[in-house]
Design an enzyme around this catalytic site. Sequence first.
Site, PDB file in Angstrom:
ATOM      1  CG  ASP A   1      -5.431   0.753  19.416  1.00 57.16           C
ATOM      2  OD1 ASP A   1      -6.357   1.449  18.979  1.00 57.16           O
ATOM      3  OD2 ASP A   1      -4.959  -0.218  18.792  1.00 57.16           O
TER       4      ASP A   1
ATOM      5  N   GLY B   1       0.849  -1.195   0.000  1.00 53.18           N
ATOM      6  CA  GLY B   1       0.000   0.000   0.000  1.00 53.18           C
ATOM      7  C   GLY B   1       0.881   1.240   0.000  1.00 53.18           C
ATOM      8  CB  ALA B   2       4.342   1.568  -1.238  1.00 53.12           C
TER       9      ALA B   2
ATOM     10  CG  HIS C   1      -6.510  -1.757  15.731  1.00 52.94           C
ATOM     11  ND1 HIS C   1      -6.280  -0.637  16.486  1.00 52.94           N
ATOM     12  CD2 HIS C   1      -6.771  -1.297  14.479  1.00 52.94           C
ATOM     13  CE1 HIS C   1      -6.391   0.435  15.737  1.00 52.94           C
ATOM     14  NE2 HIS C   1      -6.697   0.065  14.517  1.00 52.94           N
TER      15      HIS C   1
HETATM   16  N1  LIG Z   1      -3.814  -0.898  12.831  1.00 56.45           N
HETATM   17  C1  LIG Z   1      -3.979   0.400  12.909  1.00 56.45           C
HETATM   18  O1  LIG Z   1      -3.788   0.982  13.999  1.00 56.45           O
HETATM   19  C2  LIG Z   1      -4.412   1.233  11.744  1.00 56.45           C
HETATM   20  C3  LIG Z   1      -4.764   0.656  10.556  1.00 56.45           C
HETATM   21  N2  LIG Z   1      -5.176   1.411   9.489  1.00 56.45           N
HETATM   22  C4  LIG Z   1      -5.520   0.717   8.246  1.00 56.45           C
HETATM   23  O2  LIG Z   1      -4.426   0.790   7.334  1.00 56.45           O
HETATM   24  C5  LIG Z   1      -4.913   0.576   6.005  1.00 56.45           C
HETATM   25  C6  LIG Z   1      -4.320   1.606   5.042  1.00 56.45           C
HETATM   26  O3  LIG Z   1      -4.763   2.898   5.362  1.00 56.45           O
HETATM   27  P1  LIG Z   1      -4.425   4.176   4.439  1.00 56.45           P
HETATM   28  O4  LIG Z   1      -2.986   4.191   4.102  1.00 56.45           O
HETATM   29  O5  LIG Z   1      -5.020   5.341   5.104  1.00 56.45           O
HETATM   30  O6  LIG Z   1      -5.282   3.793   3.152  1.00 56.45           O
HETATM   31  P2  LIG Z   1      -5.102   4.291   1.641  1.00 56.45           P
HETATM   32  O7  LIG Z   1      -6.335   3.913   0.919  1.00 56.45           O
HETATM   33  O8  LIG Z   1      -4.634   5.698   1.619  1.00 56.45           O
HETATM   34  O9  LIG Z   1      -3.891   3.385   1.143  1.00 56.45           O
HETATM   35  C7  LIG Z   1      -4.009   2.026   0.979  1.00 56.45           C
HETATM   36  C8  LIG Z   1      -3.194   1.653  -0.245  1.00 56.45           C
HETATM   37  O10 LIG Z   1      -3.182   0.232  -0.337  1.00 56.45           O
HETATM   38  C9  LIG Z   1      -3.182  -0.089  -1.704  1.00 56.45           C
HETATM   39  N3  LIG Z   1      -3.605  -1.486  -1.861  1.00 56.45           N
HETATM   40  C10 LIG Z   1      -4.853  -1.996  -1.902  1.00 56.45           C
HETATM   41  N4  LIG Z   1      -4.810  -3.320  -2.117  1.00 56.45           N
HETATM   42  C11 LIG Z   1      -3.516  -3.667  -2.190  1.00 56.45           C
HETATM   43  C12 LIG Z   1      -2.832  -4.891  -2.417  1.00 56.45           C
HETATM   44  N5  LIG Z   1      -3.490  -6.031  -2.594  1.00 56.45           N
HETATM   45  N6  LIG Z   1      -1.487  -4.875  -2.438  1.00 56.45           N
HETATM   46  C13 LIG Z   1      -0.801  -3.725  -2.276  1.00 56.45           C
HETATM   47  N7  LIG Z   1      -1.388  -2.530  -2.078  1.00 56.45           N
HETATM   48  C14 LIG Z   1      -2.724  -2.503  -2.031  1.00 56.45           C
HETATM   49  C15 LIG Z   1      -4.139   0.940  -2.322  1.00 56.45           C
HETATM   50  O11 LIG Z   1      -3.922   1.062  -3.717  1.00 56.45           O
HETATM   51  C16 LIG Z   1      -3.766   2.190  -1.542  1.00 56.45           C
HETATM   52  O12 LIG Z   1      -2.771   2.947  -2.219  1.00 56.45           O
HETATM   53  C17 LIG Z   1      -6.437   0.618   6.107  1.00 56.45           C
HETATM   54  O13 LIG Z   1      -6.942  -0.710   6.139  1.00 56.45           O
HETATM   55  C18 LIG Z   1      -6.662   1.290   7.442  1.00 56.45           C
HETATM   56  O14 LIG Z   1      -7.921   0.966   7.999  1.00 56.45           O
HETATM   57  C19 LIG Z   1      -5.228   2.772   9.569  1.00 56.45           C
HETATM   58  C20 LIG Z   1      -4.862   3.408  10.731  1.00 56.45           C
HETATM   59  C21 LIG Z   1      -4.445   2.682  11.911  1.00 56.45           C
HETATM   60  O1  LIG Z   2     -10.104   3.734  12.753  1.00 57.88           O
HETATM   61  C1  LIG Z   2      -9.713   3.359  11.654  1.00 57.88           C
HETATM   62  O2  LIG Z   2     -10.415   2.835  10.799  1.00 57.88           O
HETATM   63  C2  LIG Z   2      -8.252   3.510  11.356  1.00 57.88           C
HETATM   64  C3  LIG Z   2      -7.580   2.896  12.517  1.00 57.88           C
HETATM   65  O3  LIG Z   2      -7.451   1.702  12.624  1.00 57.88           O
HETATM   66  C4  LIG Z   2      -7.262   3.775  13.647  1.00 57.88           C
HETATM   67  O4  LIG Z   2      -7.179   4.997  13.501  1.00 57.88           O
HETATM   68  O5  LIG Z   2      -7.072   3.234  14.736  1.00 57.88           O
END
Ligand SMILES: NC(=O)C1=CN([C@@H]2O[C@H](COP(=O)(O)OP(=O)(O)OC[C@H]3O[C@@H](n4cnc5c(N)ncnc54)[C@H](O)[C@@H]3O)[C@@H](O)[C@H]2O)C=CC1
Ligand SMILES: O=C([O-])CC(=O)C(=O)O
Length: 326
Positions: free
Chosen positions: A159, A11-12, A187
């Site tokens: 978190d 997702g770079a 999470h």
């Molecule tokens: N664990 C945590 O604390 C957190 C998790 N997240 C999660 O992280 C993920 C990414 O968030 P963002 O960067 O904001 O989203 P984003 O939509 O800006 O970026 C995600 C990227 O992943 C790419 N992608 C989709 N399928 C793919 C695949 N099969 N292989 C490679 N790349 C792929 C997309 O093209 C996109 O560029 C989301 O699922 C979000 O909910 C977000 C914040 C905190």
């Molecule tokens: O809330 C979301 O969907 C993104 C995330 O995981 C966070 O900010 O903790």
Amino acid sequence: MKQPVRVVVTGAAGQISYSLLFRIAAGEMLGSDQPVILQMLEITPALEALKGVAMELDDCAFPLLHGMVITDDPNVAYKDADFALLVGARPRGPGMERKDLLEANAAIFSVQGKAINEHASRDIKVLVVGNPANTNALIAQRNAPDINPRQFTAMTRLDHNRALTQLAQKTGSSINDITKMTIWGNHSSTQYPDISKALISGEAAEPKVEQDWYRNEFIPVVQQRGAAIIKARGASSAASAANAAIFHMRDWALGTAEGDWASMGVYSDGSYGIAEGLIYSFPCVCKNGDWEIVQGLEISDFSSEKMKATETELAEERDAVAHLLP
Ligand SMILES: NC(=O)C1=CN([C@@H]2O[C@H](COP(=O)(O)OP(=O)(O)OC[C@H]3O[C@@H](n4cnc5c(N)ncnc54)[C@H](O)[C@@H]3O)[C@@H](O)[C@H]2O)C=CC1
Ligand SMILES: O=C([O-])CC(=O)C(=O)O
């Protein structure tokens, strides 16, 4: 100078990676003496945008950045990888729970697990960020049968950091004075942010706050912080998520601070009665590139109930993706 290590970021071209990649290349994750090769994976339509990110990385002239790979093929991305940050997945929008993403995202992680199994270093350290992170980590782990399950982790560090700041602000203390914060479980909004073991300047934190604040404000605020960010920003946490990923990997690779621990979603060995094999967030101490669940903590009835509730949700998520778990 050390030999470069290979770091995969999926997702770079997305939001989180736009903070994450630059900090990895600057040495914030693995140290200022550790060169890196960034192996960046995206879906085909995002490759052009990813090229732009790579151009910016070039333009930073980072001394530690020894190479870049840009690809839409997981088999190329994971070649000899030492570290992998699995960010690529759809983020949620307003009104959704993270587990609503299971259907859209789960399949991605079986592909990633298989590619890791085939191509990565046998010592790879994997962090799953893409939501729902714990269950996606479980899917990747189960699809990589030749890799030790302990090498698959899920991110609850955001978190953990949120909880630190809420407690610091409430008590007028510095986050630097707080140790032993714990996030248990998923999470998700069932996570249990636990201050019962936390210390502020070495003294128990719990007596310094009212139980009413702890139970009815602190816990729900931390549980719902992701949703609050989405409401305010119109997009989910990005820079703070990238920061948490850096902290998680840094601690795992270089060790947690003396006298403290980190919250990490890790493979449950049955500690604290949590079902074996779930990827559950526990307090962990890291040393020599390995983690251990902190043992022997006293668990109150209140904590036990909360730990069980989030375990139940993880078991339900696991059962919902049974078709992806070989
Ligand atoms: N664990 C945590 O604390 C957190 C998790 N997240 C999660 O992280 C993920 C990414 O968030 P963002 O960067 O904001 O989203 P984003 O939509 O800006 O970026 C995600 C990227 O992943 C790419 N992608 C989709 N399928 C793919 C695949 N099969 N292989 C490679 N790349 C792929 C997309 O093209 C996109 O560029 C989301 O699922 C979000 O909910 C977000 C914040 C905190
Ligand atoms: O809330 C979301 O969907 C993104 C995330 O995981 C966070 O900010 O903790």
